[in-house]
Write a protein that holds these residues in place. Structure first.
Motif, mmCIF file in Angstrom:
data_model
loop_
_atom_site.group_PDB
_atom_site.id
_atom_site.type_symbol
_atom_site.label_atom_id
_atom_site.label_comp_id
_atom_site.label_asym_id
_atom_site.label_seq_id
_atom_site.Cartn_x
_atom_site.Cartn_y
_atom_site.Cartn_z
ATOM 1 N N LEU A 77 0.950 -0.557 0.045
ATOM 2 C CA LEU A 77 -0.027 -0.201 0.002
ATOM 3 C C LEU A 77 0.886 1.330 -0.110
ATOM 4 N N GLU A 78 1.985 1.301 -0.049
ATOM 5 C CA GLU A 78 2.992 2.432 -0.244
ATOM 6 C C GLU A 78 2.471 3.347 -0.968
ATOM 7 N N ALA A 79 2.420 2.846 -2.512
ATOM 8 C CA ALA A 79 2.064 3.597 -3.743
ATOM 9 C C ALA A 79 0.463 5.169 -3.072
ATOM 10 N N VAL A 80 -0.947 4.249 -2.313
ATOM 11 C CA VAL A 80 -1.881 4.497 -1.640
ATOM 12 C C VAL A 80 -1.949 5.980 -0.940
ATOM 13 N N PHE A 81 -0.314 5.397 0.226
ATOM 14 C CA PHE A 81 0.246 5.987 0.975
ATOM 15 C C PHE A 81 0.542 7.435 0.308
ATOM 16 N N ALA A 82 1.718 7.427 -0.593
ATOM 17 C CA ALA A 82 2.131 8.049 -1.513
ATOM 18 C C ALA A 82 1.362 9.437 -1.643
ATOM 19 N N GLY A 83 0.571 8.680 -2.430
ATOM 20 C CA GLY A 83 -0.433 9.926 -3.273
ATOM 21 C C GLY A 83 -1.126 10.274 -1.800
ATOM 22 N N ALA A 84 -1.896 9.624 -1.430
ATOM 23 C CA ALA A 84 -2.571 10.572 -0.069
ATOM 24 C C ALA A 84 -1.641 11.330 0.770
ATOM 25 N N LEU A 85 -0.439 11.703 1.003
ATOM 26 C CA LEU A 85 0.245 12.179 1.631
ATOM 27 C C LEU A 85 0.335 13.504 0.268
ATOM 28 N N VAL A 86 0.517 13.276 -0.571
ATOM 29 C CA VAL A 86 0.202 14.619 -0.715
ATOM 30 C C VAL A 86 -0.305 15.727 -1.354
ATOM 31 N N PHE A 87 -1.591 15.363 -0.431
ATOM 32 C CA PHE A 87 -2.599 16.222 -0.244
ATOM 33 C C PHE A 87 -2.156 16.529 0.788
ATOM 34 N N LEU A 88 -1.227 16.706 1.912
ATOM 35 C CA LEU A 88 -0.848 17.409 2.842
ATOM 36 C C LEU A 88 0.381 18.319 2.312
ATOM 37 N N TYR A 89 0.882 17.953 1.058
ATOM 38 C CA TYR A 89 1.448 19.435 0.953
ATOM 39 C C TYR A 89 1.101 20.094 0.046
ATOM 40 N N GLY A 90 -0.153 19.910 -1.035
ATOM 41 C CA GLY A 90 -0.935 20.443 -1.670
ATOM 42 C C GLY A 90 -1.938 21.229 -0.221
ATOM 43 N N PHE A 91 -2.453 21.409 1.057
ATOM 44 C CA PHE A 91 -2.982 22.127 1.942
ATOM 45 C C PHE A 91 -2.001 22.707 2.191
ATOM 46 N N VAL A 92 -0.347 22.775 2.990
ATOM 47 C CA VAL A 92 0.034 23.208 3.119
ATOM 48 C C VAL A 92 0.407 24.341 2.701
ATOM 49 N N ILE A 93 1.118 24.148 0.919
ATOM 50 C CA ILE A 93 1.761 25.506 -0.035
ATOM 51 C C ILE A 93 0.693 26.273 -0.226
ATOM 52 N N SER A 94 -1.170 26.034 -0.106
ATOM 53 C CA SER A 94 -2.215 26.227 -0.382
ATOM 54 C C SER A 94 -2.259 27.810 0.730
ATOM 55 N N PHE A 95 -2.147 27.179 1.915
ATOM 56 C CA PHE A 95 -1.939 27.836 3.147
ATOM 57 C C PHE A 95 -0.240 29.212 2.635
ATOM 58 N N LEU A 96 0.028 28.691 2.510
ATOM 59 C CA LEU A 96 1.361 30.111 2.995
ATOM 60 C C LEU A 96 1.103 30.239 0.923
ATOM 61 N N ILE A 97 0.630 30.045 0.447
ATOM 62 C CA ILE A 97 0.646 30.778 -0.831
ATOM 63 C C ILE A 97 -0.601 31.814 -0.585
ATOM 64 N N ALA A 98 -2.017 31.648 0.286
ATOM 65 C CA ALA A 98 -2.937 32.254 0.504
ATOM 66 C C ALA A 98 -2.339 33.629 1.312
ATOM 67 N N TRP A 99 -1.921 32.612 2.960
ATOM 68 C CA TRP A 99 -0.841 34.024 3.464
ATOM 69 C C TRP A 99 -0.171 35.108 2.414
ATOM 70 N N GLN A 100 0.392 34.524 2.162
ATOM 71 C CA GLN A 100 1.693 35.498 0.901
ATOM 72 C C GLN A 100 0.857 36.547 0.190
ATOM 73 N N TYR A 101 -0.972 36.668 0.158
ATOM 74 C CA TYR A 101 -1.866 37.170 -0.811
ATOM 75 C C TYR A 101 -2.476 37.862 -0.261
ATOM 76 N N SER A 102 -2.477 37.242 0.983
ATOM 77 C CA SER A 102 -3.693 37.534 1.872
ATOM 78 C C SER A 102 -5.246 37.400 1.247
ATOM 79 N N MET A 103 -5.462 35.933 0.870
ATOM 80 C CA MET A 103 -6.215 35.405 0.389
ATOM 81 C C MET A 103 -7.159 34.705 1.227
ATOM 82 N N PRO A 104 -8.194 34.734 0.924
ATOM 83 C CA PRO A 104 -9.626 33.283 2.124
ATOM 84 C C PRO A 104 -8.850 31.845 1.925
ATOM 85 N N PHE A 105 -8.257 31.786 2.730
ATOM 86 C CA PHE A 105 -7.239 30.374 3.173
ATOM 87 C C PHE A 105 -8.668 28.804 2.050
ATOM 88 N N PHE A 106 -9.220 28.786 2.505
ATOM 89 C CA PHE A 106 -10.398 27.888 2.311
ATOM 90 C C PHE A 106 -10.708 28.036 1.276
#
Length: 165
Positions: free
Chosen positions: A104-133
């Motif tokens: 199941l490593e590939a499944v966990f690898a794919g699922a963990l990518v959502f953490l990347y998307g969440f974190v980078i979205s938070f940082l970019i939204a913060w940088q540009y003062s946008m609503p995060f959600f």
């Protein structure tokens, strides 16, 4: 894991970074569909967190020079760093201890990518003062493409590198 000399260590980091940069260029037409995340996760699994962080940071910096350099490159490094830390400190010990999870490593690898998307979205939204959600929800389709491509590329990367190395 056998001990390597400094020159072998540096060569390994540089060669894998060059490979990931080249693969980012090859797949540049396909947003978020690239095998680089799978390579970073494989390096963390096989050689450890430090090697994976070095390959990732060098890859992001070099490809950022060619594809566009800005604060987003540093946000990518932070987000990938968090993903690699969770992968190598939380999931890899489980994979190595319980062989049932190896499939199941590939499944966990794919699922963990959502953490990347969440974190980078938070940082970019913060940088540009946008609503995060709003920003995060707008990018979920890209996160899904990134997750699926990572889950599909991961077994391919593992198979190729196990045969080579």
């Amino acid at each position: 894991m056998r001990e390597v000399s400094k020159s072998q260590f540096i060569s390994r980091i540089v060669m894998l970074s060059a490979l990931t940069v080249a693969l980012r260029f090859v797949f540049v037409a396909f947003p978020n569909i690239k095998p680089v995340t799978a390579i970073f996760l494989w390096v963390a699994y096989s050689w450890g967190l430090v090697d994976a962080l070095l390959v990732m940071a060098l890859s992001m910096l070099v490809s950022g020079i060619y594809l566009g350099f800005g604060m987003v490159v540093f946000w990518q490094i932070i987000a990938y760093g968090l993903v690699l830390a969770v992968w190598s400190k939380l999931l890899v010990p489980i994979f190595k201890f319980h062989t049932n999870f190896g499939k199941l490593e590939a499944v966990f690898a794919g699922a963990l990518v959502f953490l990347y998307g969440f974190v980078i979205s938070f940082l970019i939204a913060w940088q540009y003062s946008m609503p995060f959600f709003v920003y995060w929800l707008a990018g979920l389709s890209f996160d899904l493409a990134h997750a699926l491509s990572t889950a599909l590329f991961y077994p391919i990367i593992v198979t190729i590198f196990r045969r080579i190395l």
